[in-house]
Design a protein around this motif. Sequence first.
Motif, PDB file in Angstrom:
ATOM      1  N   ARG A 189       1.350  11.436   7.375  1.00 54.24           N
ATOM      2  CA  ARG A 189       2.592  10.668   7.426  1.00 54.24           C
ATOM      3  C   ARG A 189       3.789  11.463   6.885  1.00 54.24           C
ATOM      4  O   ARG A 189       4.915  10.989   6.931  1.00 54.24           O
ATOM      5  CB  ARG A 189       2.442   9.373   6.622  1.00 54.24           C
ATOM      6  N   ASP A 227       2.602   4.704   0.824  1.00 53.09           N
ATOM      7  CA  ASP A 227       2.845   5.301   2.130  1.00 53.09           C
ATOM      8  C   ASP A 227       3.452   6.686   1.963  1.00 53.09           C
ATOM      9  O   ASP A 227       4.560   6.824   1.447  1.00 53.09           O
ATOM     10  CB  ASP A 227       3.794   4.396   2.921  1.00 53.09           C
ATOM     11  N   LYS A 249       0.846  -1.194   0.000  1.00 54.67           N
ATOM     12  CA  LYS A 249       0.000   0.000   0.000  1.00 54.67           C
ATOM     13  C   LYS A 249       0.882   1.246   0.000  1.00 54.67           C
ATOM     14  O   LYS A 249       1.859   1.327   0.739  1.00 54.67           O
ATOM     15  CB  LYS A 249      -0.890  -0.021   1.238  1.00 54.67           C
ATOM     16  N   GLU A 253       7.043   7.565   2.815  1.00 58.13           N
ATOM     17  CA  GLU A 253       8.130   7.154   1.921  1.00 58.13           C
ATOM     18  C   GLU A 253       8.537   8.257   0.942  1.00 58.13           C
ATOM     19  O   GLU A 253       9.483   8.087   0.172  1.00 58.13           O
ATOM     20  CB  GLU A 253       7.710   5.909   1.130  1.00 58.13           C
TER      21      GLU A 253
END
Length: 97
Positions: free
Chosen positions: A73, A25, A23, A28
Amino acid sequence: MDFKKFTALALLSLASASALSTKPDAGERKFIRKGMGEGEVVLKIGKPDHEAFHRAVRGQPEEKSWTYFPHARDPQTLTIIRFHAGRVAEIERKIAR
């Protein structure tokens, strides 16, 4: 349950598990590097929030940029990736407050 059904179910389970593990992210984004292909970028961090074409002339390499807005994130960071002929040519990360 016969062997064919069991094998199909096992393969389906394996495919589902591997799809979940790959999946995209947003965390990243900082690991994107020059030379990566568009597909690799999408697999790592997902589709862009905005796409702009800078040059799309028939017979010449395409130039475009993808923009990723801040995300939980990857907070407060605007990431702009520029592509030349389908490969990452430049990565720009800006603090967006």
